[in-house]
Design a protein around this motif. Structure first.
Motif, PDB file in Angstrom:
ATOM      1  N   ALA A 141       4.230   8.329   2.680  1.00 17.92           N
ATOM      2  CA  ALA A 141       2.894   8.549   3.238  1.00 17.92           C
ATOM      3  C   ALA A 141       1.846   8.466   2.119  1.00 17.92           C
ATOM      4  N   TRP A 142       2.185   8.975   0.941  1.00 23.54           N
ATOM      5  CA  TRP A 142       1.261   8.911  -0.199  1.00 23.54           C
ATOM      6  C   TRP A 142       0.884   7.468  -0.513  1.00 23.54           C
ATOM      7  N   HIS A 143       1.864   6.581  -0.536  1.00 25.60           N
ATOM      8  CA  HIS A 143       1.587   5.170  -0.812  1.00 25.60           C
ATOM      9  C   HIS A 143       0.584   4.618   0.196  1.00 25.60           C
ATOM     10  N   HIS A 144       0.801   4.917   1.461  1.00 23.39           N
ATOM     11  CA  HIS A 144      -0.100   4.427   2.506  1.00 23.39           C
ATOM     12  C   HIS A 144      -1.498   5.035   2.355  1.00 23.39           C
ATOM     13  N   LEU A 145      -1.567   6.322   2.063  1.00 20.39           N
ATOM     14  CA  LEU A 145      -2.863   6.975   1.881  1.00 20.39           C
ATOM     15  C   LEU A 145      -3.598   6.406   0.678  1.00 20.39           C
ATOM     16  N   ARG A 146      -2.874   6.177  -0.396  1.00 19.66           N
ATOM     17  CA  ARG A 146      -3.501   5.637  -1.600  1.00 19.66           C
ATOM     18  C   ARG A 146      -3.995   4.212  -1.371  1.00 19.66           C
ATOM     19  N   ARG A 147      -3.241   3.445  -0.564  1.00 21.08           N
ATOM     20  CA  ARG A 147      -3.680   2.085  -0.218  1.00 21.08           C
ATOM     21  C   ARG A 147      -4.998   2.143   0.538  1.00 21.08           C
ATOM     22  N   GLY A 148      -5.159   3.171   1.400  1.00 20.97           N
ATOM     23  CA  GLY A 148      -6.449   3.407   2.037  1.00 20.97           C
ATOM     24  C   GLY A 148      -6.650   2.794   3.401  1.00 20.97           C
ATOM     25  N   TYR A 149      -5.648   2.169   3.966  1.00 22.68           N
ATOM     26  CA  TYR A 149      -5.790   1.588   5.306  1.00 22.68           C
ATOM     27  C   TYR A 149      -4.414   1.440   5.937  1.00 22.68           C
ATOM     28  N   CYS A 150      -4.418   1.201   7.230  1.00 21.25           N
ATOM     29  CA  CYS A 150      -3.169   1.022   7.975  1.00 21.25           C
ATOM     30  C   CYS A 150      -2.958  -0.461   8.244  1.00 21.25           C
ATOM     31  N   CYS A 151      -1.739  -0.919   8.004  1.00 25.03           N
ATOM     32  CA  CYS A 151      -1.400  -2.325   8.264  1.00 25.03           C
ATOM     33  C   CYS A 151      -0.914  -2.532   9.698  1.00 25.03           C
ATOM     34  N   LYS A 152      -0.745  -1.439  10.441  1.00 29.19           N
ATOM     35  CA  LYS A 152      -0.307  -1.454  11.838  1.00 29.19           C
ATOM     36  C   LYS A 152       1.040  -2.144  12.025  1.00 29.19           C
ATOM     37  N   SER A 153       1.925  -1.960  11.028  1.00 27.93           N
ATOM     38  CA  SER A 153       3.271  -2.537  11.102  1.00 27.93           C
ATOM     39  C   SER A 153       4.300  -1.525  11.592  1.00 27.93           C
ATOM     40  N   GLY A 154       3.867  -0.328  11.911  1.00 27.01           N
ATOM     41  CA  GLY A 154       4.797   0.696  12.377  1.00 27.01           C
ATOM     42  C   GLY A 154       5.626   1.300  11.265  1.00 27.01           C
ATOM     43  N   CYS A 155       5.055   1.478  10.105  1.00 26.46           N
ATOM     44  CA  CYS A 155       5.776   2.024   8.955  1.00 26.46           C
ATOM     45  C   CYS A 155       6.286   3.434   9.255  1.00 26.46           C
ATOM     46  N   ARG A 156       7.442   3.768   8.738  1.00 28.44           N
ATOM     47  CA  ARG A 156       8.101   5.052   8.999  1.00 28.44           C
ATOM     48  C   ARG A 156       7.234   6.250   8.631  1.00 28.44           C
ATOM     49  N   HIS A 157       6.539   6.179   7.515  1.00 28.32           N
ATOM     50  CA  HIS A 157       5.761   7.323   7.035  1.00 28.32           C
ATOM     51  C   HIS A 157       4.261   7.101   7.173  1.00 28.32           C
ATOM     52  N   CYS A 158       3.857   6.327   8.181  1.00 30.51           N
ATOM     53  CA  CYS A 158       2.434   6.014   8.378  1.00 30.51           C
ATOM     54  C   CYS A 158       1.642   7.282   8.685  1.00 30.51           C
ATOM     55  N   PRO A 159       0.654   7.619   7.853  1.00 24.38           N
ATOM     56  CA  PRO A 159      -0.161   8.797   8.118  1.00 24.38           C
ATOM     57  C   PRO A 159      -1.313   8.500   9.084  1.00 24.38           C
ATOM     58  N   TYR A 160      -1.435   7.237   9.501  1.00 26.85           N
ATOM     59  CA  TYR A 160      -2.528   6.817  10.365  1.00 26.85           C
ATOM     60  C   TYR A 160      -2.158   6.802  11.850  1.00 26.85           C
ATOM     61  N   GLY A 161      -0.941   7.219  12.174  1.00 20.05           N
ATOM     62  CA  GLY A 161      -0.544   7.346  13.564  1.00 20.05           C
ATOM     63  C   GLY A 161       0.083   6.101  14.175  1.00 20.05           C
TER      64      GLY A 161
END
Length: 126
Positions: free
Chosen positions: A100-120
């Motif tokens: 989730a940290w990696h996704h948060l640091r990236r700053g956006y959601c790629c909408k690929s359904g990532c396991r630890h997506c903090p964007y829902g």
């Protein structure tokens, strides 16, 4: 160039040295989450990794989808020059699983359904 330092967390002596470019310490691979302090100085590689993970885990634990979109300060941290195992990702079999940290640091959601997506946008499993 290498200096001998004592870890302010565990007390072991370790070598603090600049990387190949001669300008930055190995610890600069980690996100800048700690403010320099005269009491808490440098940490050895293991302690810095553990302290960074603890701080990130606490940040992620309080994260909600709304905060991820509207109040995510992780995206303002300078981009990582290289990913760190156990911080940005972990290995599962031969696959990289981003945290989730990696996704948060990236700053956006790629909408690929990532396991630890903090964007829902996590993939729904059957």
């Amino acid at each position: 160039m290498s200096k001998e330092k004592t870890c302010s967390r565990c007390g072991i002596v370790f070598g603090c040295s600049t990387e190949d470019n001669g300008n930055s310490c190995w610890c600069n691979r980690y996100p800048p989450l700690f403010t320099p302090d005269p009491v808490i100085n440098c940490m050895c590689p293991q302690c810095l990794h553990e302290a960074t993970k603890e701080k990130i885990d606490a940040y992620v634990a309080e994260m909600t989808v709304e905060k991820a979109f509207n109040n995510n300060s992780a995206k303002d941290i300078p981009p990582a020059k290289q990913l760190i195992e156990g911080i940005d990702y972990y290995m599962e079999n031969t696959n990289f699983v981003f945290t989730a940290w990696h996704h948060l640091r990236r700053g956006y959601c790629c909408k690929s359904g990532c396991r630890h997506c903090p964007y829902g946008f996590k993939k729904q499993t059957a």
